[in-house]
Enzyme design. Structure first.
Site, PDB file in Angstrom:
ATOM      1  N   HIS A  57       0.844  -1.205   0.000  1.00 59.28           N
ATOM      2  CA  HIS A  57       0.000   0.000   0.000  1.00 59.28           C
ATOM      3  C   HIS A  57       0.872   1.245   0.000  1.00 59.28           C
ATOM      4  O   HIS A  57       2.090   1.164   0.109  1.00 59.28           O
ATOM      5  CB  HIS A  57      -1.000  -0.027   1.156  1.00 59.28           C
ATOM      6  CG  HIS A  57      -0.398   0.083   2.524  1.00 59.28           C
ATOM      7  ND1 HIS A  57       0.404  -0.901   3.069  1.00 59.28           N
ATOM      8  CD2 HIS A  57      -0.488   1.062   3.472  1.00 59.28           C
ATOM      9  CE1 HIS A  57       0.768  -0.533   4.292  1.00 59.28           C
ATOM     10  NE2 HIS A  57       0.252   0.651   4.550  1.00 59.28           N
ATOM     11  N   HIS A  59       1.390   3.950   1.903  1.00 62.54           N
ATOM     12  CA  HIS A  59       1.940   4.727   3.026  1.00 62.54           C
ATOM     13  C   HIS A  59       3.466   4.855   2.930  1.00 62.54           C
ATOM     14  O   HIS A  59       4.149   3.909   2.535  1.00 62.54           O
ATOM     15  CB  HIS A  59       1.544   4.095   4.362  1.00 62.54           C
ATOM     16  CG  HIS A  59       0.129   4.409   4.761  1.00 62.54           C
ATOM     17  ND1 HIS A  59      -0.600   3.618   5.616  1.00 62.54           N
ATOM     18  CD2 HIS A  59      -0.687   5.442   4.414  1.00 62.54           C
ATOM     19  CE1 HIS A  59      -1.814   4.158   5.779  1.00 62.54           C
ATOM     20  NE2 HIS A  59      -1.892   5.257   5.055  1.00 62.54           N
ATOM     21  N   ASP A  61       5.895   4.704   4.935  1.00 59.08           N
ATOM     22  CA  ASP A  61       6.744   3.715   5.613  1.00 59.08           C
ATOM     23  C   ASP A  61       6.683   2.333   4.963  1.00 59.08           C
ATOM     24  O   ASP A  61       7.172   1.356   5.535  1.00 59.08           O
ATOM     25  CB  ASP A  61       6.399   3.636   7.113  1.00 59.08           C
ATOM     26  CG  ASP A  61       4.977   3.188   7.374  1.00 59.08           C
ATOM     27  OD1 ASP A  61       4.074   3.599   6.623  1.00 59.08           O
ATOM     28  OD2 ASP A  61       4.755   2.412   8.330  1.00 59.08           O
ATOM     29  N   HIS A  62       6.110   2.263   3.771  1.00 56.94           N
ATOM     30  CA  HIS A  62       6.142   1.023   2.984  1.00 56.94           C
ATOM     31  C   HIS A  62       6.754   1.224   1.601  1.00 56.94           C
ATOM     32  O   HIS A  62       6.998   0.254   0.889  1.00 56.94           O
ATOM     33  CB  HIS A  62       4.730   0.429   2.859  1.00 56.94           C
ATOM     34  CG  HIS A  62       4.182  -0.014   4.183  1.00 56.94           C
ATOM     35  ND1 HIS A  62       4.129  -1.331   4.570  1.00 56.94           N
ATOM     36  CD2 HIS A  62       3.730   0.712   5.239  1.00 56.94           C
ATOM     37  CE1 HIS A  62       3.641  -1.408   5.802  1.00 56.94           C
ATOM     38  NE2 HIS A  62       3.403  -0.178   6.230  1.00 56.94           N
ATOM     39  N   HIS A 115      -7.616  -0.304   5.756  1.00 62.47           N
ATOM     40  CA  HIS A 115      -6.517   0.525   6.270  1.00 62.47           C
ATOM     41  C   HIS A 115      -6.265   1.672   5.291  1.00 62.47           C
ATOM     42  O   HIS A 115      -6.179   2.836   5.680  1.00 62.47           O
ATOM     43  CB  HIS A 115      -5.282  -0.351   6.443  1.00 62.47           C
ATOM     44  CG  HIS A 115      -4.045   0.381   6.865  1.00 62.47           C
ATOM     45  ND1 HIS A 115      -3.905   0.951   8.103  1.00 62.47           N
ATOM     46  CD2 HIS A 115      -2.886   0.623   6.203  1.00 62.47           C
ATOM     47  CE1 HIS A 115      -2.710   1.525   8.188  1.00 62.47           C
ATOM     48  NE2 HIS A 115      -2.075   1.338   7.048  1.00 62.47           N
ATOM     49  N   ASP A 134      -0.468  -3.798   6.231  1.00 64.36           N
ATOM     50  CA  ASP A 134      -1.057  -3.237   7.450  1.00 64.36           C
ATOM     51  C   ASP A 134      -2.541  -3.595   7.550  1.00 64.36           C
ATOM     52  O   ASP A 134      -3.319  -2.859   8.159  1.00 64.36           O
ATOM     53  CB  ASP A 134      -0.876  -1.711   7.479  1.00 64.36           C
ATOM     54  CG  ASP A 134       0.572  -1.315   7.694  1.00 64.36           C
ATOM     55  OD1 ASP A 134       1.427  -2.203   7.872  1.00 64.36           O
ATOM     56  OD2 ASP A 134       0.852  -0.094   7.674  1.00 64.36           O
ATOM     57  N   HIS A 173       4.303  -4.603  10.546  1.00 62.98           N
ATOM     58  CA  HIS A 173       4.828  -3.974  11.769  1.00 62.98           C
ATOM     59  C   HIS A 173       4.952  -4.976  12.909  1.00 62.98           C
ATOM     60  O   HIS A 173       4.201  -5.949  12.984  1.00 62.98           O
ATOM     61  CB  HIS A 173       3.903  -2.846  12.238  1.00 62.98           C
ATOM     62  CG  HIS A 173       3.881  -1.654  11.339  1.00 62.98           C
ATOM     63  ND1 HIS A 173       4.745  -0.594  11.485  1.00 62.98           N
ATOM     64  CD2 HIS A 173       3.098  -1.361  10.267  1.00 62.98           C
ATOM     65  CE1 HIS A 173       4.490   0.319  10.555  1.00 62.98           C
ATOM     66  NE2 HIS A 173       3.487  -0.122   9.797  1.00 62.98           N
TER      67      HIS A 173
HETATM   68 ZN    ZN Z   1       0.002   1.674   6.485  1.00 65.38          ZN
END
Ligand code: ZN
Length: 257
Positions: A57, A59, A61-62, A115, A134, A173
């Protein structure tokens, strides 16, 4: 099919990236790119040449490591069609139910919104392996940033129905210890859950990861996968409520836990 070599790579504060390497073909697949440096370090140590990146996805942090890893050359980046406009560097796109061939492996894309609006989970049935980003966490699930509770519940049900019990599941995570504390607070007499919480606390005390999990363990201990269990609904004071409403109550309690 030869066994794959799998490396779980901690990134940023609590993210995970995963490398899957096939020694015969040299195929090296990365799932999610939270940041480049720790991933590049493992590639340099192992001598593996990165060939593919799968993105779950949009975001930051990915995805923030995509550009630097792609600059190493020879990398095909594959991600969700429905979030393509929000992810730089994608070469190939997948929709729900589509499959890709990555080296010796078939990879099936499973749409799991909630999410974010258009994420994909990835299932490699030949390796009994899945990546849920996530969406599904060990003993938890992602926050509802771009979807409602009914949407996320439907996504989790899909994963529960599609992924066989023995599937090893990697999530995005290391949230397991907090998830376990929450799970035991709502699912008070689940012996499997209580035992797993102890194992998780011991693993974290040793500095070890709690990922991967399995679908079997999640079915037994993850309250978010059990919103249609009448006994759990009753513990929440929601007798005969719709599963999506039980899920919504669980998610909102977890948001402030
Ligand atoms: Zn995420």
């Amino acid at each position: 099919m030869a066994d794959a070599d799998i490396r779980l790579i901690p990134c940023r504060s609590d993210n995970y990236a995963v490398l899957v390497h096939d020694p015969e073909s040299g195929t090296t697949l990365l799932v999610d790119a939270p940041e480049a440096a720790p991933i590049a370090r493992v590639l340099d140590e192992t001598g593996w040449a990165l060939t593919h990146i799968l993105i779950t996805h949009h975001h930051p942090d990915h995805v923030e490591g995509i550009a630097a890893l792609k600059a190493r050359g020879g990398v095909t980046v594959i991600g969700p069609h429905d979030e393509a406009s929000r992810i730089d560097g994608l070469d190939e796109l997948l929709n729900d139910g589509e499959s890709a061939t990555i080296g010796p492996w078939a990879v099936r894309a499973i749409s799991t919104p909630g999410h974010t609006s258009g994420p994909l989970s990835y299932w490699l049935p030949g390796l009994h392996l899945a990546f849920t980003g996530d969406t599904l966490f060990a003993m938890g699930c992602g926050r509802l940033f771009e979807g409602d509770a009914a949407t996320m519940w439907a996504s989790l049900l899909t994963l529960r129905q599609v992924l066989p019990d023995e599937t090893r599941i990697y999530c995005g995570h290391e949230y397991t210890q907090k998830n376990a504390e929450f799970a035991t607070s709502v699912d008070t007499d689940n012996a499997a859950l209580a035992a797993r919480r102890k194992e998780v606390e011991a693993a974290r005390a040793r500095g070890e990861p709690t990922v991967p999990t399995t679908m079997r363990a999640e079915k037994e201990t993850n309250p978010f996968l059990r919103a249609d269990d009448p006994a759990l609904a009753e513990k929440l004071g929601l007798v005969r409520a719709e599963p999506a409403d039980v899920f919504a109550e669980l998610r909102s309690r977890r948001d402030v836990f």
